[in-house]
Design an enzyme around this catalytic site. Sequence first.
Site, PDB file in Angstrom:
ATOM      1  N   LYS A  79       0.846  -1.201   0.000  1.00 55.00           N
ATOM      2  CA  LYS A  79       0.000   0.000   0.000  1.00 55.00           C
ATOM      3  C   LYS A  79       0.880   1.250   0.000  1.00 55.00           C
ATOM      4  O   LYS A  79       1.921   1.273   0.658  1.00 55.00           O
ATOM      5  CB  LYS A  79      -0.909  -0.024   1.237  1.00 55.00           C
ATOM      6  CG  LYS A  79      -1.961   1.077   1.272  1.00 55.00           C
ATOM      7  CD  LYS A  79      -2.905   0.901   2.463  1.00 55.00           C
ATOM      8  CE  LYS A  79      -3.954   1.986   2.542  1.00 55.00           C
ATOM      9  NZ  LYS A  79      -4.870   1.810   3.693  1.00 55.00           N
ATOM     10  N   SER A 154      -9.790   1.929   2.724  1.00 54.00           N
ATOM     11  CA  SER A 154      -8.889   2.657   1.866  1.00 54.00           C
ATOM     12  C   SER A 154      -7.877   1.779   1.144  1.00 54.00           C
ATOM     13  O   SER A 154      -7.281   2.207   0.159  1.00 54.00           O
ATOM     14  CB  SER A 154      -8.138   3.706   2.677  1.00 54.00           C
ATOM     15  OG  SER A 154      -7.323   3.103   3.668  1.00 54.00           O
ATOM     16  N   SER A 178      -9.946  -0.477   6.946  1.00 55.65           N
ATOM     17  CA  SER A 178      -9.401  -0.353   5.596  1.00 55.65           C
ATOM     18  C   SER A 178      -8.705  -1.579   5.020  1.00 55.65           C
ATOM     19  O   SER A 178      -8.367  -1.575   3.837  1.00 55.65           O
ATOM     20  CB  SER A 178      -8.452   0.831   5.519  1.00 55.65           C
ATOM     21  OG  SER A 178      -9.203   2.000   5.411  1.00 55.65           O
TER      22      SER A 178
HETATM   23  N1  GLN Z   1     -13.023   4.145   5.980  1.00 52.91           N
HETATM   24  C1  GLN Z   1     -12.499   4.560   7.247  1.00 52.91           C
HETATM   25  C2  GLN Z   1     -12.148   6.018   7.207  1.00 52.91           C
HETATM   26  O1  GLN Z   1     -12.328   6.618   6.194  1.00 52.91           O
HETATM   27  C3  GLN Z   1     -11.356   3.713   7.628  1.00 52.91           C
HETATM   28  C4  GLN Z   1     -10.086   4.139   7.021  1.00 52.91           C
HETATM   29  C5  GLN Z   1      -8.949   3.265   7.383  1.00 52.91           C
HETATM   30  O2  GLN Z   1      -9.110   2.230   8.038  1.00 52.91           O
HETATM   31  N2  GLN Z   1      -7.766   3.716   7.009  1.00 52.91           N
HETATM   32  O3  GLN Z   1     -11.721   6.578   8.183  1.00 52.91           O
END
Ligand code: GLN
Length: 487
Positions: A79, A154, A178
């Site tokens: 990532k 994400s 995410s």
């Molecule tokens: N979708 C969640 C957010 O936008 C989680 C993001 C993540 O785990 N990095 O905060």
Amino acid sequence: MKLYEKTASELSEMLRRKKCSALEIYEDVSNRIKSVEDKVGAYITLSDETARKKAIEVDEALAKGEELHPLAGIPIGIKDNISTKGIRTSCASKMLENYIPPFNATVVEKINNADMVVTGKLNMDEFAMGSSTETSYMKKTRNPHDLDRVPGGSSGGSAAAVAAGEAILTLGSDTGGSIRQPAALCGVVGFKPTYGSVSRYGLIAFASSLDQIGPIGKSVKDIAMLQDIISGYDKMDATSKNMEYPKLTDNLTVNAKGLKIGILKEYFGEGVDDSVKESVYKVVKLFEENGAEIKEISIPSANFAMSTYYIISSAEASSNLARFDGVKYGYRAKEYDSLIDMYENTRSEGFGDEVKRRIMLGTFVLSSGFYDAYYKKAKIMQKRISSEFDNVFKDIDIIISPTVVSTAFKIGENIDNPVKMYYNDAFTVTANIGGLPAISLPCAKDEKNLPIGLQLIGKKFSEQTLLNAAYTYENLCGGFNVHSQIL
Ligand code: GLN
């Protein structure tokens, strides 16, 4: 079967038996990237030259009879918020569009030491804020099972790459879901380890008290193998837990008998698609038929988890992202009249809308007039949720729930409705709030042939119990078929 369709453990076996070479594996994956990447868009940066070199080195070492790590020669994508020395690490942002780290994250050092082959850097929501990979400044990533739909986020690039056969394993990061949410939406396996078990050194911070790096792959064994590489104490991370990390892979067992599973009642209520509920209940039944004890449990404060998460994560994000000021590294505005003007223009131009929303929200909840009303309350709620978890874990080994309320949604469907987008994390944020390990496993397809994910949550540092339960399910259901059938 093509090499790119195999699991990491199968390829590892083949390498040892000289049925293929590391270079052949890498070339097969690389050709797959060439043929589908235009449609999927999982990668931001490819590191073809270094990957090829590494694969050749592995082959040479194996030919000399050297003892290598079992995952040596296995292609892995990373990532783009995990620092890679000499390879651009953009966090899918304009702010770090051209940032080349001078050091490796600890997990990357470990992967390099295990001689894995790094294929490149994967797309994500900007600074890991989002649930669809649509907030990426770089590009769109599409769900390999339906190209009109999002891969989740994400870590959307990390999940899509595995489902599309563009990597055998990947690393993601999980602050509120995410790793697990995109894994569920792309039909692959995604694991968020216990907070403190994997070093965050070199992970570009979103919300430091919740962020955790973890593996995404095709099977539970592959996940265990990669977790065994990346976990462990690191003095470079003050929150890293100094303890023994027994090898998970060596102790994977299939056994449902006597396993105490809690069904988290709050996660089967309104707003969850029927197909999702039914598929998870089927898995519960399968466990039960094979000797598991099932018990309904309740985390009464679970309904406050989302608000708690968005307050704490935004507060920490506003502090962490203060470092992007145009002075130290990254983007700097071209035009400005004064120092303050330079800061303002840099941050206005360099951050996307979602990131700005979090910074503003975070600054607000930390401000002197509102700190008590929001941030302090969220921290109290975090304690309460954690202690409710501690309580239920006195009687059970693992919790089962859906990973996400529904299957993958259409690109563009939720992007202008942040609250609806945030609802995607309803079932995943609790594990981050409690620092608990949790895994998402593919469990069915809905009527549109889109993958459905189930989530297992364990006690802190109970990764072995959790992965054994996951491994048991994988064996009982006859294995996962993670690859897209449409590419
Ligand atoms: N979708 C969640 C957010 O936008 C989680 C993001 C993540 O785990 N990095 O905060």
